[in-house]
Write a protein that holds these residues in place. Structure first.
Motif, PDB file in Angstrom:
ATOM      1  N   ASN A 239       0.837  -1.189   0.000  1.00 59.49           N
ATOM      2  CA  ASN A 239       0.000   0.000   0.000  1.00 59.49           C
ATOM      3  C   ASN A 239       0.874   1.243   0.000  1.00 59.49           C
ATOM      4  N   VAL A 240       0.373   2.270  -0.695  1.00 61.19           N
ATOM      5  CA  VAL A 240       0.928   3.608  -0.558  1.00 61.19           C
ATOM      6  C   VAL A 240      -0.135   4.412   0.160  1.00 61.19           C
ATOM      7  N   LYS A 241       0.285   5.136   1.224  1.00 57.19           N
ATOM      8  CA  LYS A 241      -0.705   5.886   1.983  1.00 57.19           C
ATOM      9  C   LYS A 241      -0.339   7.357   1.974  1.00 57.19           C
ATOM     10  N   LEU A 242      -1.351   8.187   1.861  1.00 59.22           N
ATOM     11  CA  LEU A 242      -1.168   9.626   1.874  1.00 59.22           C
ATOM     12  C   LEU A 242      -1.637  10.154   3.215  1.00 59.22           C
ATOM     13  N   TRP A 243      -0.749  10.885   3.905  1.00 56.40           N
ATOM     14  CA  TRP A 243      -1.053  11.369   5.249  1.00 56.40           C
ATOM     15  C   TRP A 243      -1.058  12.885   5.227  1.00 56.40           C
ATOM     16  N   ASN A 244      -1.849  13.456   6.134  1.00 57.16           N
ATOM     17  CA  ASN A 244      -1.789  14.891   6.355  1.00 57.16           C
ATOM     18  C   ASN A 244      -1.323  15.101   7.783  1.00 57.16           C
ATOM     19  N   PHE A 245      -0.090  15.655   7.946  1.00 55.63           N
ATOM     20  CA  PHE A 245       0.426  15.742   9.311  1.00 55.63           C
ATOM     21  C   PHE A 245       0.069  17.048  10.007  1.00 55.63           C
ATOM     22  N   ASP A 246      -0.704  17.915   9.366  1.00 54.39           N
ATOM     23  CA  ASP A 246      -1.168  19.127  10.048  1.00 54.39           C
ATOM     24  C   ASP A 246      -2.414  18.847  10.887  1.00 54.39           C
ATOM     25  N   SER A 247      -3.289  18.054  10.308  1.00 53.11           N
ATOM     26  CA  SER A 247      -4.567  17.820  10.994  1.00 53.11           C
ATOM     27  C   SER A 247      -4.434  16.822  12.131  1.00 53.11           C
ATOM     28  N   ASN A 248      -3.258  16.209  12.235  1.00 60.08           N
ATOM     29  CA  ASN A 248      -2.970  15.350  13.371  1.00 60.08           C
ATOM     30  C   ASN A 248      -3.889  14.135  13.464  1.00 60.08           C
TER      31      ASN A 248
ATOM     32  N   ASN B 248      -5.590   9.077   2.035  1.00 60.40           N
ATOM     33  CA  ASN B 248      -5.864   8.276   0.850  1.00 60.40           C
ATOM     34  C   ASN B 248      -4.979   7.035   0.877  1.00 60.40           C
ATOM     35  N   VAL B 249      -5.445   5.958   0.271  1.00 60.55           N
ATOM     36  CA  VAL B 249      -4.637   4.735   0.174  1.00 60.55           C
ATOM     37  C   VAL B 249      -4.607   4.300  -1.280  1.00 60.55           C
ATOM     38  N   PHE B 250      -3.387   4.019  -1.778  1.00 61.91           N
ATOM     39  CA  PHE B 250      -3.227   3.548  -3.158  1.00 61.91           C
ATOM     40  C   PHE B 250      -2.768   2.105  -3.084  1.00 61.91           C
ATOM     41  N   PRO B 251      -3.619   1.150  -3.406  1.00 63.06           N
ATOM     42  CA  PRO B 251      -3.192  -0.246  -3.327  1.00 63.06           C
ATOM     43  C   PRO B 251      -2.351  -0.636  -4.549  1.00 63.06           C
ATOM     44  N   GLY B 252      -1.297  -1.417  -4.271  1.00 67.79           N
ATOM     45  CA  GLY B 252      -0.444  -1.890  -5.359  1.00 67.79           C
ATOM     46  C   GLY B 252      -0.485  -3.395  -5.434  1.00 67.79           C
ATOM     47  N   LYS B 253       0.324  -3.947  -6.383  1.00 64.33           N
ATOM     48  CA  LYS B 253       0.275  -5.391  -6.591  1.00 64.33           C
ATOM     49  C   LYS B 253       1.448  -6.106  -5.925  1.00 64.33           C
ATOM     50  N   ALA B 254       2.523  -5.367  -5.685  1.00 68.92           N
ATOM     51  CA  ALA B 254       3.691  -6.009  -5.076  1.00 68.92           C
ATOM     52  C   ALA B 254       4.191  -5.122  -3.943  1.00 68.92           C
ATOM     53  N   ALA B 255       5.025  -5.724  -3.120  1.00 68.31           N
ATOM     54  CA  ALA B 255       5.574  -4.948  -1.999  1.00 68.31           C
ATOM     55  C   ALA B 255       6.428  -3.818  -2.536  1.00 68.31           C
ATOM     56  N   PHE B 256       6.261  -2.620  -1.945  1.00 67.93           N
ATOM     57  CA  PHE B 256       7.008  -1.461  -2.418  1.00 67.93           C
ATOM     58  C   PHE B 256       8.332  -1.350  -1.692  1.00 67.93           C
ATOM     59  N   ASN B 257       9.324  -0.867  -2.411  1.00 68.26           N
ATOM     60  CA  ASN B 257      10.650  -0.688  -1.810  1.00 68.26           C
ATOM     61  C   ASN B 257      11.033   0.768  -1.641  1.00 68.26           C
TER      62      ASN B 257
ATOM     63  N   GLN C 255       6.631   2.303 -11.067  1.00 68.54           N
ATOM     64  CA  GLN C 255       5.302   2.759 -11.461  1.00 68.54           C
ATOM     65  C   GLN C 255       5.177   4.239 -11.171  1.00 68.54           C
ATOM     66  N   VAL C 256       4.457   4.924 -12.030  1.00 69.79           N
ATOM     67  CA  VAL C 256       4.189   6.344 -11.812  1.00 69.79           C
ATOM     68  C   VAL C 256       2.715   6.502 -11.482  1.00 69.79           C
ATOM     69  N   TRP C 257       2.471   7.275 -10.433  1.00 67.62           N
ATOM     70  CA  TRP C 257       1.109   7.432  -9.928  1.00 67.62           C
ATOM     71  C   TRP C 257       0.731   8.903  -9.958  1.00 67.62           C
ATOM     72  N   ASP C 258      -0.572   9.130  -9.912  1.00 70.45           N
ATOM     73  CA  ASP C 258      -1.075  10.484  -9.699  1.00 70.45           C
ATOM     74  C   ASP C 258      -1.790  10.482  -8.356  1.00 70.45           C
ATOM     75  N   GLU C 259      -1.595  11.571  -7.592  1.00 68.25           N
ATOM     76  CA  GLU C 259      -2.205  11.609  -6.258  1.00 68.25           C
ATOM     77  C   GLU C 259      -3.726  11.525  -6.319  1.00 68.25           C
ATOM     78  N   THR C 260      -4.286  11.975  -7.454  1.00 71.38           N
ATOM     79  CA  THR C 260      -5.747  12.007  -7.552  1.00 71.38           C
ATOM     80  C   THR C 260      -6.328  10.717  -8.111  1.00 71.38           C
ATOM     81  N   LYS C 261      -5.448   9.808  -8.567  1.00 75.20           N
ATOM     82  CA  LYS C 261      -5.962   8.569  -9.143  1.00 75.20           C
ATOM     83  C   LYS C 261      -5.501   7.399  -8.310  1.00 75.20           C
ATOM     84  N   SER C 262      -6.341   6.392  -8.233  1.00 73.53           N
ATOM     85  CA  SER C 262      -6.022   5.291  -7.337  1.00 73.53           C
ATOM     86  C   SER C 262      -5.186   4.206  -8.009  1.00 73.53           C
ATOM     87  N   ALA C 263      -5.073   4.234  -9.318  1.00 72.28           N
ATOM     88  CA  ALA C 263      -4.265   3.231 -10.013  1.00 72.28           C
ATOM     89  C   ALA C 263      -3.067   3.916 -10.638  1.00 72.28           C
ATOM     90  N   PRO C 264      -1.965   3.163 -10.830  1.00 75.53           N
ATOM     91  CA  PRO C 264      -0.777   3.775 -11.457  1.00 75.53           C
ATOM     92  C   PRO C 264      -1.085   4.219 -12.875  1.00 75.53           C
TER      93      PRO C 264
END
Lengths: 444, 622
Positions: free
Chosen positions: A133-142, A148-157, A176-185
């Motif tokens: 998984n790739v996860k998008l966090w907002n560290f201001d709102s605590n 957001n979560v972007f699921p992938g097919k293999a373990a990310f390095n 893989q290249v992703w867009d923050e607004t899209k859930s698939a690469p």
């Protein structure tokens, strides 16, 4: 008639006119008036070198909080204080360096280790893990929940974000290249022949569509996301663990290799590295440039952090402590004054980039004295004693003996080669330059 | 990808373009069109050291064109530019020298400066300077004296044990001691706050107020003391003939040298290299450093005992003057000890004393008078009549014999003579350096400045083992490494394999390795080589050719071991051994045969047809 004049000093011109005034100073630059000028300057240089070593206390602080080894560190590009770290237990912490406080602490951001972190715009953060998984966090709102979560097919390095856009790239068995607004690469980048595991991926900081990756098949690969394919590939003798693009020289890239060395490549000439940096005695696990590109830091499996000057491939500054274990991640802060290291013992350590630098306010006179001392040491560094003090660093015994053993082995190898050449027909085998040995093939 | 490469290349191109546009970023260009610069320049001025010096001559800055590495080259050029500018700026340093030295000049042909008496000089001197003429009538005499380095304070000691230190300008007495035993010498340590006295048995150190601080029991029966200010060493020599160095900052006895020349009563230091000069009773003068247990230089200066020595401080310690009890004064060149430059005999009996002033005037006591000689004549070799004394500069009679010490006051035109009835100071115009440097020695320094200087000079203390005859050796290139002997003479790669070089390629120094692999930068050596070539070309052309030939053959022989030749090579060439001669002949013959065969092959020589008489031809024994 004899003309007579006898020397007399006028006290009024040599004494302060009023109490409290500075005493007038008179100079005479005749070398006869300054005996031993050179010897005295050397003494001053020697003292300066010694003072420099006396004041060399580089360790500033350790940031605790991770339960397991710190795997990855990332800095926010437009801030001098925000740094994120991820560990093997899946913990993710965003630190505020000057306050030593945590802006975000997620104990289990990922299942398994957090393998990559990068900052996005507007106090957002991307992390990837071996839980695919790739996860998008907002560290201001605590909040402890990912935005957001972007699921992938293999373990990310590894993961890296393009500067000033929505794109980011991940490394797993392919890039893989992703867009923050899209859930698939949005695209997969790979060479048709490769069956590698990509260990690290980085965007070029100047030409932002260029992407470089290193993989477990000893390759170093360059991609262009506009064409969507791999452009160049270099196979090296040993695999690289990390890479970093130079912030000031767009064509220069730094690789931290498994063979104890660091290499800088000019990507216009991939047949040989432009420089080799040798001092580590075990695999180099991570590297990062200082923001000016004149220095970089590397952390190694030998439990040391080294700070290199660009272009000087030997005798780096070396930091170590008794409790610091394998250094898996290193970072230069964006103000170039500090260096961060994350190690197997679960701590993030803050070091000064210049070991003897004084933190806090430095007066003008002090600054002048420091600069004078620096130039003295620089001027006298060829002197045996001064140079020795300025150069010598204490190393932990295992590192020291490993380095010694390594020198012995390399020396023996070289001498053997030498003898072999001596006893074969002349011109049969020529010595290969060290830089030519690194790259096996270059493909494009 | 291409865009990135273009970006990489663009960096280079951009800089090239810039260079074309602005060939020189000099103030002349900017001053015409830069408004900011023009507005600012009216109200500001750069310090001279920051200004671009245009008047540097072309040859002053070497271009280092032979250096391929661009970064290194720019650094070297910048360095040499910096040096050249500093040198140019140093010429302006004369402006710092505001005061003029004193002098005495005659106008008429028949007038002489030595005819001028002290009264006349005192009359002609300014009010401040005239106060330097003093007579101290003291009992317990003959007296010796010593000034501090800034010339402000005077320490005196009488033979019977009267010691005193005082500021002679203001007349404030620091201390006055009646030690009630024989005292032979006195010296200030780093400044007026401490002084050492050579007393009957030991050396004692007192502070400014006369409190006894130390008794140096290692220095037995001392006769002379010297303090080396930059090394903080107190050196003493005495009746047992030992030269001892004591570090006054740490208290350690640094070195103790046995001179093996008996009692010693004359000692001086060379201010510029801190070498101690001793004069012995057998006429020897020896030069000592703490790190050598034997004298660095030993010379037979006089036929009788040496009574006094002095080293000229004005010329980098180049000249030494010695006085012997036989009444001769000799001036020596310290760089070359082959005979003295000048010697003369003084009138009167007793032990003559010599002392150089800061500006190179030589004071000599002879019998009942003090003579002062000026510089150019005393150091010029003078062969015609070697024992005539050089022209006098000034003379002053003193009725109180013996005259035991002579000291010039630094930064003043004053000479202090110690004698049986106390001390007298006379005015000798021109002897003192007019411009002092506050960083080194300041006659007007206050309490704070003295403290500051003490700390600074302690920080800059030079280690005693750095004392050498040549103080410039520090920071110079080290002598050549011994490893280079095998290949430095020849640049021949083939020579590396020969038995002569037993150092492996890997162990050679880097420069030698480069030389061997033909990558050495030889451009720097070219000039000297050319000179040698010019000399050689006349006579050694043949030899050179032969050398080339030898090298070629050596290369040819590589890998082919011919036993006969090897045998020959092992034989010495100048030994006539029948076996070797026979083999040499055989080889010659074979060579000749080969040559003939080759010539016949290419058709340049006809084949000789075997004749019937060949059978009677003599064949050489193989």
């Amino acid at each position: 008639m004899v003309k007579i004049s006898v020397l007399q000093h006028d006290p009024s011109s040599h004494l302060p006119t009023r109490p409290g005034d500075p005493t007038p100073i008179s100079r005479n630059l005749n070398p006869n008036m300054h005996p031993f000028a050179r010897a005295r300057e050397r003494t001053r240089a020697l003292n300066a070198a010694k003072l420099d070593r006396i004041f060399a206390k580089p360790f500033v602080d350790a940031l605790e909080g991770h339960v397991d080894a710190v795997e990855v560190l990332a800095k926010q590009p437009d801030s001098i204080s925000t740094v994120a770290s991820g560990s093997w237990d899946g913990g993710l912490i965003v630190h505020n360096l000057p306050q030593r406080s945590r802006m975000l602490h997620v104990p289990e951001a990922h299942k398994g280790k957090v393998s990559g972190i990068c900052f996005s715009e507007n106090s957002k953060l991307l992390s990837c893990g071996v839980d695919r998984n790739v996860k998008l966090w907002n560290f201001d709102s605590n909040g402890d929940e990912p935005v957001n979560v972007f699921p992938g097919k293999a373990a990310f390095n590894s993961i890296d974000h393009q500067r000033s856009s929505q794109l980011f790239a991940t490394a797993s068995n392919l890039v893989q290249v992703w867009d923050e607004t899209k859930s698939a690469p949005i695209s997969n980048l790979t060479l048709p022949t490769s069956t590698e595991t990509v260990t690290s991926v980085r965007f070029n900081l100047s030409e932002t569509s260029i992407l470089a990756s290193v993989g477990s098949d000893r390759s170093f690969c360059l991609y262009d996301i506009r064409t969507g394919k791999a452009e160049r590939r270099v196979i090296m003798q040993m695999r690289s663990n990390a890479l970093a693009w130079s912030p000031t020289m767009p064509t220069s890239v730094l690789l931290a290799s498994e063979d104890h060395n660091l290499y800088t490549f000019d990507i216009r000439h991939l047949n040989a590295p432009s420089n080799i940096y040798k001092a580590h005695v075990a695999a180099v696990m991570s590297c990062d440039w200082s923001p000016t590109g004149t220095e970089f830091v590397s952390g190694g499996w030998d439990r040391t952090v080294r700070i290199w000057k660009t272009g000087q491939g030997h005798t780096p500054e070396v930091y170590h402590t008794k409790r610091m274990q394998r250094v898996t991640s290193t970072l230069f802060t964006t103000d170039a004054r500090f260096v961060l290291s994350g190690s197997d013992d679960g701590n993030v350590r803050i070091w000064k980039a210049k070991a003897s630098e004084k933190l806090g306010i430095v007066t003008a006179r002090e600054r002048a004295a420091i600069e004078y001392r620096g130039s003295l040491v620089d001027r006298w560094k060829m002197d045996k004693e001064v140079g020795k003090i300025a150069r010598q660093r204490h190393l932990p015994k295992p590192v020291y003996s490993a380095a010694k053993l390594k020198t012995t082995m390399l020396d023996a190898r070289r001498v053997k080669e030498e003898r072999r050449r001596k006893h074969t027909r002349a011109g049969e085998s020529k010595p290969t330059a060290e830089r030519k040995k690194v790259v096996i093939t270059e493909q494009s | 990808m291409e865009s990135l490469i273009a970006k990489g290349n663009a960096i280079q191109r951009l800089s090239n373009e810039k260079q074309k546009k602005f060939p020189k970023a000099g103030p002349s260009k900017t001053s015409q069109n830069d408004h900011t610069f023009n507005s600012v320049v009216k109200h500001t001025s750069l310090p001279r050291s920051f200004q671009n010096i245009k008047s540097l001559p072309d040859g002053a800055v070497p271009k280092h064109k032979h250096i391929a590495n661009k970064k290194l080259r720019t650094e070297l050029v910048r360095n040499s530019e910096h040096i050249a500018t500093s040198k140019a700026l140093l010429e302006d340093a004369d402006m710092l020298l505001v005061e003029d030295s004193g002098k005495m000049e005659v106008e008429g042909e028949m007038e002489r400066t030595w005819r001028v008496g002290q009264n006349e000089i005192q009359g002609g001197a300014g009010q401040e300077a005239a106060r330097g003429r003093k007579e101290w009538k003291l009992e317990g005499g003959p007296y010796r004296s010593r000034y501090t380095r800034n010339g402000r304070h005077l320490a005196i000691v009488g033979k019977m044990g009267h010691a005193a230190t005082f500021d002679w300008q203001t007349g404030t007495l620091h201390t006055e001691l009646q030690l009630q035993e024989t005292c032979r010498d006195i010296t200030f340590l780093h400044d007026q706050s401490h002084f050492a006295v050579a007393q009957k048995k030991y050396v004692f150190i007192y502070d400014r107020d006369g409190v006894e601080l130390h008794c140096l029991k290692a220095h037995i029966e001392p006769t002379r003391l010297e303090f080396l200010p930059y090394h903080w060493l107190l050196a003493s020599v005495g009746n047992p003939g030992y030269l001892k160095y004591q570090d006054t900052s740490t208290g350690q006895l640094v070195a103790s040298h046995r001179t093996k020349l008996g009692s010693c009563t004359s000692m001086t230091q060379n201010l510029h290299n801190a070498v101690i000069h001793l004069g012995h009773t057998n006429g020897l003068v020896t030069l000592w450093t703490p790190n050598l247990a034997h004298p660095a230089v030993q010379l037979l200066a006089h036929l009788g005992p040496v009574s006094s020595l002095s080293v000229d401080p004005s010329d980098g310690g180049r000249y030494m003057a010695t006085a012997g009890k036989d009444g001769t004064i000799k001036v020596w060149d310290c760089r070359n000890w082959k005979g003295c430059l000048r010697e003369w005999v003084v009138r009167g009996t007793g032990e003559p004393e010599v002392e150089w002033s800061q500006r190179g005037y030589l004071g000599v006591t002879s019998g009942g008078a003090v003579n002062v000689y000026s510089k150019p004549t005393i150091t010029q070799p003078h062969h015609a009549s070697s024992i005539h004394q050089p022209p006098l500069y000034l003379t002053h009679p003193i009725p109180h014999r013996p005259l035991t010490s002579l000291r010039f006051c630094p930064f003043q035109d004053i000479l202090t003579i110690g004698h049986n009835a106390g001390l007298s100071s006379i005015l000798v115009p021109g002897t003192g350096e007019p411009n002092f440097d506050s960083m080194e020695a300041d006659p007007f320094e206050g309490k704070k400045a003295r403290r500051e200087r003490e700390v600074r000079s302690l920080l800059d203390k030079i280690q005693p083992d750095m004392i050498t005859l040549d103080p410039e050796s520090i920071g110079n290139l080290a002598p050549q490494s011994k490893l280079t002997t095998a290949t430095s003479s020849e640049l021949n790669p083939a020579a590396l394999g020969s038995a002569k070089s037993d150092v492996t390629y890997a162990r050679l120094p880097r420069y030698e390795r480069l030389k061997v692999s033909g990558k050495a930068d030889l451009t720097e050596e070219v000039e000297s080589d050319e000179g040698e070539d010019d000399n050689e070309e006349g006579g050694d052309n043949g030899e050179k050719k032969q050398k080339d030939k030898e090298a070629r053959e050596k290369r040819k022989m590589r890998g082919k071991g011919k036993s006969l030749k090897r045998y020959l090579r092992k034989q010495r060439k100048n030994v006539i051994d029948p076996a070797a001669v026979a083999i040499r002949n055989k080889l010659e013959k074979q060579k000749e045969e080969r040559r003939i065969a080759k010539m016949q092959e290419i058709g340049r020589m006809e084949k000789t047809k075997p004749s019937a008489l060949d059978r009677f031809k003599r064949t050489e024994k193989d």
